[in-house]
Write a protein that holds these residues in place. Structure first.
Motif, PDB file in Angstrom:
ATOM      1  N   SER A  84       0.815  -1.137  -0.016  1.00 60.65           N
ATOM      2  CA  SER A  84       0.060   0.038  -0.119  1.00 60.65           C
ATOM      3  C   SER A  84       0.816   1.127   0.148  1.00 60.65           C
ATOM      4  O   SER A  84       0.558   2.319  -0.654  1.00 60.65           O
ATOM      5  CB  SER A  84      -1.009  -0.041   1.104  1.00 60.65           C
ATOM      6  OG  SER A  84      -1.723  -1.014   1.182  1.00 60.65           O
ATOM      7  N   GLY A  85       1.904   1.220   0.782  1.00 62.40           N
ATOM      8  CA  GLY A  85       2.990   2.472   0.936  1.00 62.40           C
ATOM      9  C   GLY A  85       3.550   2.650  -0.488  1.00 62.40           C
ATOM     10  O   GLY A  85       3.614   3.755  -0.990  1.00 62.40           O
ATOM     11  N   ILE A  86       3.911   1.478  -0.971  1.00 57.16           N
ATOM     12  CA  ILE A  86       4.810   1.472  -2.322  1.00 57.16           C
ATOM     13  C   ILE A  86       3.605   2.114  -3.652  1.00 57.16           C
ATOM     14  O   ILE A  86       3.834   3.154  -4.168  1.00 57.16           O
ATOM     15  CB  ILE A  86       4.990   0.288  -2.894  1.00 57.16           C
ATOM     16  CG1 ILE A  86       6.161  -0.267  -1.766  1.00 57.16           C
ATOM     17  CG2 ILE A  86       5.492   0.088  -4.122  1.00 57.16           C
ATOM     18  CD1 ILE A  86       6.582  -2.002  -2.246  1.00 57.16           C
ATOM     19  N   ASP A  88       0.862   4.011  -3.198  1.00 60.59           N
ATOM     20  CA  ASP A  88       0.493   5.264  -3.020  1.00 60.59           C
ATOM     21  C   ASP A  88       1.534   6.295  -3.415  1.00 60.59           C
ATOM     22  O   ASP A  88       1.342   7.341  -4.183  1.00 60.59           O
ATOM     23  CB  ASP A  88       0.091   5.566  -1.565  1.00 60.59           C
ATOM     24  CG  ASP A  88      -1.229   5.080  -1.085  1.00 60.59           C
ATOM     25  OD1 ASP A  88      -1.851   4.552  -1.890  1.00 60.59           O
ATOM     26  OD2 ASP A  88      -1.371   5.081   0.276  1.00 60.59           O
ATOM     27  N   VAL A  89       2.808   5.994  -3.271  1.00 60.60           N
ATOM     28  CA  VAL A  89       3.836   6.836  -3.939  1.00 60.60           C
ATOM     29  C   VAL A  89       4.019   6.759  -5.222  1.00 60.60           C
ATOM     30  O   VAL A  89       4.175   7.669  -6.120  1.00 60.60           O
ATOM     31  CB  VAL A  89       5.265   6.571  -3.130  1.00 60.60           C
ATOM     32  CG1 VAL A  89       6.284   7.202  -3.930  1.00 60.60           C
ATOM     33  CG2 VAL A  89       5.182   6.877  -1.403  1.00 60.60           C
ATOM     34  N   LYS A  92       1.224   8.742  -7.013  1.00 62.00           N
ATOM     35  CA  LYS A  92       1.513  10.216  -6.905  1.00 62.00           C
ATOM     36  C   LYS A  92       2.428  10.536  -7.817  1.00 62.00           C
ATOM     37  O   LYS A  92       2.484  11.799  -8.485  1.00 62.00           O
ATOM     38  CB  LYS A  92       1.956  10.567  -5.446  1.00 62.00           C
ATOM     39  CG  LYS A  92       0.707  10.561  -4.443  1.00 62.00           C
ATOM     40  CD  LYS A  92       1.518  10.908  -2.902  1.00 62.00           C
ATOM     41  CE  LYS A  92       0.380  10.674  -2.089  1.00 62.00           C
ATOM     42  NZ  LYS A  92       0.777  10.738  -0.513  1.00 62.00           N
ATOM     43  N   TYR A 300       3.621   0.481   6.485  1.00 65.97           N
ATOM     44  CA  TYR A 300       3.441   1.524   5.423  1.00 65.97           C
ATOM     45  C   TYR A 300       4.517   2.301   5.017  1.00 65.97           C
ATOM     46  O   TYR A 300       4.970   2.731   3.711  1.00 65.97           O
ATOM     47  CB  TYR A 300       2.296   2.313   5.894  1.00 65.97           C
ATOM     48  CG  TYR A 300       1.500   3.196   4.667  1.00 65.97           C
ATOM     49  CD1 TYR A 300       0.710   2.833   3.856  1.00 65.97           C
ATOM     50  CD2 TYR A 300       2.067   4.747   4.668  1.00 65.97           C
ATOM     51  CE1 TYR A 300       0.262   3.579   2.574  1.00 65.97           C
ATOM     52  CE2 TYR A 300       1.444   5.475   3.920  1.00 65.97           C
ATOM     53  CZ  TYR A 300       0.625   4.920   2.670  1.00 65.97           C
ATOM     54  OH  TYR A 300       0.220   5.828   1.964  1.00 65.97           O
ATOM     55  N   LYS A 301       5.245   2.880   6.114  1.00 64.10           N
ATOM     56  CA  LYS A 301       6.452   3.673   5.925  1.00 64.10           C
ATOM     57  C   LYS A 301       7.577   3.155   5.037  1.00 64.10           C
ATOM     58  O   LYS A 301       8.270   3.695   4.369  1.00 64.10           O
ATOM     59  CB  LYS A 301       6.881   4.407   7.325  1.00 64.10           C
ATOM     60  CG  LYS A 301       7.983   5.398   7.185  1.00 64.10           C
ATOM     61  CD  LYS A 301       8.282   5.919   8.640  1.00 64.10           C
ATOM     62  CE  LYS A 301       9.360   6.930   8.593  1.00 64.10           C
ATOM     63  NZ  LYS A 301       9.686   7.451   9.626  1.00 64.10           N
ATOM     64  N   GLU A 304       6.659   3.233   1.588  1.00 67.60           N
ATOM     65  CA  GLU A 304       6.614   4.551   1.048  1.00 67.60           C
ATOM     66  C   GLU A 304       8.267   4.713   0.713  1.00 67.60           C
ATOM     67  O   GLU A 304       8.694   5.297  -0.250  1.00 67.60           O
ATOM     68  CB  GLU A 304       6.246   5.434   1.984  1.00 67.60           C
ATOM     69  CG  GLU A 304       4.832   5.782   2.011  1.00 67.60           C
ATOM     70  CD  GLU A 304       4.425   6.951   2.997  1.00 67.60           C
ATOM     71  OE1 GLU A 304       3.629   7.777   2.572  1.00 67.60           O
ATOM     72  OE2 GLU A 304       4.909   7.034   4.080  1.00 67.60           O
ATOM     73  N   THR A 305       9.151   4.454   1.707  1.00 67.68           N
ATOM     74  CA  THR A 305      10.414   4.937   1.753  1.00 67.68           C
ATOM     75  C   THR A 305      11.324   3.958   0.607  1.00 67.68           C
ATOM     76  O   THR A 305      12.050   4.531  -0.227  1.00 67.68           O
ATOM     77  CB  THR A 305      11.211   4.473   3.108  1.00 67.68           C
ATOM     78  OG1 THR A 305      10.512   4.979   4.131  1.00 67.68           O
ATOM     79  CG2 THR A 305      12.767   4.909   3.064  1.00 67.68           C
ATOM     80  N   CYS A 307       9.696   2.975  -2.203  1.00 67.61           N
ATOM     81  CA  CYS A 307       9.448   3.468  -3.581  1.00 67.61           C
ATOM     82  C   CYS A 307      10.119   4.709  -3.801  1.00 67.61           C
ATOM     83  O   CYS A 307      10.459   4.903  -4.969  1.00 67.61           O
ATOM     84  CB  CYS A 307       7.692   3.537  -3.602  1.00 67.61           C
ATOM     85  SG  CYS A 307       7.233   3.920  -5.410  1.00 67.61           S
ATOM     86  N   LYS A 308      10.049   5.552  -2.752  1.00 65.82           N
ATOM     87  CA  LYS A 308      10.910   6.782  -3.016  1.00 65.82           C
ATOM     88  C   LYS A 308      12.175   6.673  -3.309  1.00 65.82           C
ATOM     89  O   LYS A 308      12.530   7.509  -4.313  1.00 65.82           O
ATOM     90  CB  LYS A 308      10.633   7.814  -1.590  1.00 65.82           C
ATOM     91  CG  LYS A 308       9.071   8.384  -1.517  1.00 65.82           C
ATOM     92  CD  LYS A 308       9.369   9.180   0.051  1.00 65.82           C
ATOM     93  CE  LYS A 308       7.747   9.758   0.241  1.00 65.82           C
ATOM     94  NZ  LYS A 308       7.967  10.332   1.465  1.00 65.82           N
TER      95      LYS A 308
END
Length: 342
Positions: A84-86, A88-89, A92, A300-301, A304-305, A307-308
């Motif tokens: 999910s974190g991946i 969403d990033v 965006k 989740y973090k 996100e991290t 993917c960023k």
């Protein structure tokens, strides 16, 4: 016209007697196409329920804007939260994702990697399978300059960026908590010893014992495989010792849940007879009885991290980074024999 397949640009172009590129440009409101032709093409596209194929369009542009993901399984809350974190990033940043699963199988992991490369993803995010000890398939990606980021279970850290948890520190604090709340003889149930995540969490466990001057006993460490059955078998083995443990740290929740079943079969109470802590903190931890104390991952973090990081590499930043996301010890009823004295 074949009604069973989606309408394509080619179908629209054929029906109107124009080129595919004319249809494509009209649907994008290109000023090169007359208003009359644009309206005609859009009207037909609506009538035929045309939907653009992002994969085909991206391949035409030679810019796929697709990120591939390989996880050991897609069922657990742990991996779904990271995905999910991946996602969403990625969204965006106008990327799509494709999720594949190795099911903890080395050969299937290699196949997943090959499949993702064949559809020309721009980058890949991976958590290693338990079986993986040969990393040559990832070495090949490095040689081909295909961006890749590992998370949780990692390898080749000098070549690829990774996102991990504070495995050693979190295990140290979990064992310290067990000792400070009344446990004196603590067992450890982990996965295969070749995994870096197992080495680090076991090291944290051992360091806590040293810190509290508790003797290290090899028979209290059971490291075979990550999974419910292994947790069950491991707890049975530990509880069958002449001097069984009065606490167990399972390095995943699946191991801890398996241990919980074995503990009950030995007619022992949690935490009065034996305390128990798990890892990753699956949603089920709150619903078992007693509720399971667990080392909570910021999943989740992590996604996100990861993917960023991958997007930075896709854009040309080749600096290798190792990012650690701290864990939180979520204390519940399964671990406390008595309250810590202030």
């Amino acid at each position: 016209m074949d009604k069973k397949r989606p309408i394509s640009l080619r179908d629209l172009a054929s029906e109107l007697g124009v080129s595919i590129s004319t249809v494509s440009r009209a649907l994008k409101n290109s000023p090169e196409i007359s208003m009359e032709m644009k309206e005609k093409i859009k009207k037909l596209a609506k009538k035929r329920n045309y939907r653009p194929n992002p994969f085909a369009m991206s391949l035409l542009k030679n810019a796929p804007r697709i990120i591939g993901i390989i996880v050991p399984d897609i069922v657990t809350h742990y991996y779904s939260s990271i995905i999910s974190g991946i996602n969403d990033v990625a969204r965006k940043n106008e990327y799509s994702i494709i999720i594949t699963s190795s099911y903890e199988n080395y050969k299937l992991e290699m196949q997943c990697l090959e499949d993702l490369i064949n559809i020309r993803v721009e980058g890949i995010i991976v958590c290693l399978s338990q079986e993986t000890t040969d990393y040559s398939h990832f070495e090949a990606l490095y040689d081909q300059n295909i961006p890749l980021v590992f998370f949780d279970r990692v390898c080749l850290i000098r070549k690829f960026s990774s996102v991990i948890t504070d495995n050693e520190d979190s295990a140290f604090h979990a064992v310290s908590h067990l000792i400070e709340t009344g446990s004196k003889r603590i067992g450890f149930i982990g996965g295969a010893n070749h995994l870096e995540i197992v080495k680090q969490r076991k090291h944290g466990y051992l360091q806590a014992l040293r810190n509290y001057r508790i003797p290290i006993e090899k028979e209290l460490v059971y490291c075979k495989k990550i999974g419910y059955e292994s947790g069950y078998d491991g707890a049975h083995a530990l509880l069958s010792l002449p001097e069984p443990p009065d606490a167990i740290l399972g390095m995943t929740d699946s191991l801890a849940f398996g241990a919980m079943k074995a503990i009950r079969e030995h007619n022992l109470r949690i935490p009065e007879d034996i305390s128990l802590i798990g890892y990753t903190d699956e949603v089920h931890s709150n619903y078992v009885e007693p509720p399971l104390t667990a080392v909570t991952h910021q999943t989740y973090k992590m996604g996100e991290t990861a993917c960023k990081l991958l997007l930075k590499h896709i854009k040309g930043n080749n600096k290798v980074e190792q990012i650690t996301i701290p864990c939180i010890l979520s204390v519940r009823a399964s671990s406390i024999k008595h309250q810590k004295k202030e």
